[in-house]
Design a protein around this motif. Structure first.
Motif, PDB file in Angstrom:
ATOM      1  N   LYS A 207      52.455  44.834  23.463  1.00 14.97           N
ATOM      2  CA  LYS A 207      51.436  44.287  24.081  1.00 14.97           C
ATOM      3  C   LYS A 207      50.709  43.632  23.785  1.00 14.97           C
ATOM      4  O   LYS A 207      49.455  43.904  22.952  1.00 14.97           O
ATOM      5  N   TYR A 208      50.668  42.369  24.020  1.00 15.54           N
ATOM      6  CA  TYR A 208      49.318  41.205  23.505  1.00 15.54           C
ATOM      7  C   TYR A 208      48.603  41.090  24.146  1.00 15.54           C
ATOM      8  O   TYR A 208      47.350  41.129  23.516  1.00 15.54           O
ATOM      9  N   SER A 209      48.977  41.176  25.263  1.00 17.93           N
ATOM     10  CA  SER A 209      47.751  41.159  25.970  1.00 17.93           C
ATOM     11  C   SER A 209      46.619  41.991  26.170  1.00 17.93           C
ATOM     12  O   SER A 209      46.605  43.686  26.839  1.00 17.93           O
ATOM     13  N   VAL A 210      44.976  42.275  25.641  1.00 17.40           N
ATOM     14  CA  VAL A 210      44.940  43.978  25.900  1.00 17.40           C
ATOM     15  C   VAL A 210      43.587  43.754  27.280  1.00 17.40           C
ATOM     16  O   VAL A 210      43.736  44.834  27.892  1.00 17.40           O
TER      17      VAL A 210
ATOM     18  N   SER B  84      44.547  42.981  30.062  1.00 15.61           N
ATOM     19  CA  SER B  84      45.850  43.345  31.255  1.00 15.61           C
ATOM     20  C   SER B  84      45.996  44.740  31.572  1.00 15.61           C
ATOM     21  O   SER B  84      46.078  45.287  32.234  1.00 15.61           O
ATOM     22  N   LEU B  85      45.420  45.419  30.482  1.00 19.06           N
ATOM     23  CA  LEU B  85      46.307  46.678  29.995  1.00 19.06           C
ATOM     24  C   LEU B  85      44.851  47.427  31.295  1.00 19.06           C
ATOM     25  O   LEU B  85      43.884  47.427  31.224  1.00 19.06           O
ATOM     26  N   PRO B  86      45.361  48.487  31.891  1.00 18.93           N
ATOM     27  CA  PRO B  86      44.656  49.618  32.322  1.00 18.93           C
ATOM     28  C   PRO B  86      43.133  49.882  31.184  1.00 18.93           C
ATOM     29  O   PRO B  86      43.414  50.066  30.061  1.00 18.93           O
ATOM     30  N   ALA B  87      42.503  51.246  32.197  1.00 17.38           N
ATOM     31  CA  ALA B  87      41.431  51.133  31.345  1.00 17.38           C
ATOM     32  C   ALA B  87      41.976  52.648  30.220  1.00 17.38           C
ATOM     33  O   ALA B  87      40.934  52.643  29.239  1.00 17.38           O
ATOM     34  N   TYR B  88      42.548  53.193  30.880  1.00 19.79           N
ATOM     35  CA  TYR B  88      42.543  54.553  30.319  1.00 19.79           C
ATOM     36  C   TYR B  88      43.401  54.642  29.230  1.00 19.79           C
ATOM     37  O   TYR B  88      43.514  54.985  27.791  1.00 19.79           O
ATOM     38  N   LEU B  89      44.030  53.028  29.017  1.00 23.29           N
ATOM     39  CA  LEU B  89      45.048  52.462  27.994  1.00 23.29           C
ATOM     40  C   LEU B  89      44.070  52.177  26.989  1.00 23.29           C
ATOM     41  O   LEU B  89      44.714  52.322  25.832  1.00 23.29           O
ATOM     42  N   GLN B  90      43.333  51.561  27.336  1.00 23.41           N
ATOM     43  CA  GLN B  90      41.711  50.702  26.560  1.00 23.41           C
ATOM     44  C   GLN B  90      41.233  51.544  25.547  1.00 23.41           C
ATOM     45  O   GLN B  90      41.063  51.699  24.385  1.00 23.41           O
TER      46      GLN B  90
ATOM     47  N   GLN C 179      63.247  54.793  29.088  1.00 25.53           N
ATOM     48  CA  GLN C 179      61.957  54.212  28.948  1.00 25.53           C
ATOM     49  C   GLN C 179      60.989  54.551  28.849  1.00 25.53           C
ATOM     50  O   GLN C 179      60.452  55.538  28.826  1.00 25.53           O
ATOM     51  N   MET C 180      59.877  53.781  27.598  1.00 23.01           N
ATOM     52  CA  MET C 180      59.097  54.731  27.168  1.00 23.01           C
ATOM     53  C   MET C 180      58.124  53.558  26.585  1.00 23.01           C
ATOM     54  O   MET C 180      58.538  52.585  26.494  1.00 23.01           O
ATOM     55  N   GLN C 181      57.006  53.891  27.256  1.00 23.58           N
ATOM     56  CA  GLN C 181      55.616  53.133  26.722  1.00 23.58           C
ATOM     57  C   GLN C 181      54.370  54.347  26.335  1.00 23.58           C
ATOM     58  O   GLN C 181      54.468  55.616  26.058  1.00 23.58           O
ATOM     59  N   GLY C 182      54.064  53.113  25.577  1.00 24.59           N
ATOM     60  CA  GLY C 182      53.508  53.635  24.058  1.00 24.59           C
ATOM     61  C   GLY C 182      52.027  53.097  24.264  1.00 24.59           C
ATOM     62  O   GLY C 182      51.328  52.211  24.878  1.00 24.59           O
ATOM     63  N   LEU C 183      50.784  53.148  23.456  1.00 23.69           N
ATOM     64  CA  LEU C 183      50.219  52.379  22.968  1.00 23.69           C
ATOM     65  C   LEU C 183      49.511  50.748  22.954  1.00 23.69           C
ATOM     66  O   LEU C 183      48.437  49.924  23.693  1.00 23.69           O
TER      67      LEU C 183
END
Length: 269
Positions: free
Chosen positions: A67-70, A72-78, A46-50
């Motif tokens: 990832k459509y919803s911005v 809902s993402l954690p702060a570090y990812l935003q 499994q892989m996760q990107g930006l």
């Protein structure tokens, strides 16, 4: 100031940094599943990107979910998304300025203009390197903290992926290229210091004074008595030795012609 060869090297390093930052922004493997404990049989990795999450199944299928919803993402990812996009934009702007500031190119103006453009490109590269380094460091810290947390199940633990390492290397390239371009400050080498930083009015005043001094040399030494042209001509004649000898019959006066030079032998025969 950096030489032409150093500027070409800096341009190549910055180009590699821009390419690496763009690739790292688009890659989906910012963090990958860790091989610890018992994993799900149907999924290998499994892989996760930006921008998306991808899964590689044992059947050979590879699926990704955007990832459509911005919000809902954690702060570090935003933060990673925003910083990486700004890093790519600043790095691209730095490449445009660097192509104008290179010494080996014919466009971009004179030497001073090229030096300032190259320095501006170096600042853009350094800022792009900072914006690329911050999200990579923050993302790595979050992944390692989550991995060491005992409350997180083993099937949900991840480790830093290849995109994070690409981001770190790209930031290093951008820092190196930007540091070399920042040494292209023209300074005071391309003209007299008094003329570089003088205002146009002051330059015109200096030129007017020089013209007046050439037309009227007595302005250079106003304390000395002025000498008229007729008086100067009389003094030159007075100090001329040839003129004195001709006037007073000195040794430089030509001898008188011989009176017998006009007679011949036939006059006496």
């Amino acid at each position: 100031m950096a030489s032409a060869g150093m500027q070409i090297l800096a341009f190549v390093l910055a180009l590699l940094g821009v390419f690496g930052a763009t690739v790292a922004t688009l890659l989906p493997n910012w963090k990958v599943s860790a091989d610890v404990g018992s994993n799900i049989i149907t999924a290998i990795s499994q892989m996760q990107g930006l921008w998306m999450d991808c899964t590689w199944y044992s059947t050979g299928m590879f699926s990704c979910t955007l990832k459509y919803s911005v919000l809902s993402l954690p702060a570090y990812l935003q933060t990673a998304r925003t910083a990486m996009v700004l890093s790519c934009v600043l790095a691209a702007l730095g490449l445009c300025l660097a192509s104008l500031g290179l010494k080996c190119t014919r466009w971009g103006g004179g030497r001073r203009a090229k030096g300032r453009t190259a320095m501006a490109s170096g600042v853009c590269f350094v800022l792009a390197g900072v914006l690329c380094l911050i999200p990579a460091s923050w993302f790595t810290n979050e992944v390692i903290t989550s991995f060491l947390d005992s409350s997180v199940p083993e099937s949900s633990k991840f480790e830093p992926g290849g995109a994070v390492y690409v981001a770190f290397v790209s930031a290093g390239f951008l820092f190196a290229g930007g540091s070399i371009f920042c040494t292209s400050c023209p300074g005071k080498r391309y003209g007299p210091p008094a003329l570089i930083f003088a205002s146009p009015d002051k330059l015109q005043q200096q030129q007017h004074q020089q013209q007046q001094q050439q037309l009227h040399p007595e302005l250079l030494h106003p304390d000395q008595p002025q000498t008229h042209p007729e008086q100067l001509h009389t003094e030159q004649l007075h100090h001329d030795p040839l003129h004195q000898d001709q006037q007073y019959g000195g040794p430089l006066q030509p001898p008188a012609p011989d009176s017998r030079a006009g007679y011949s032998l036939q006059d006496y025969v």
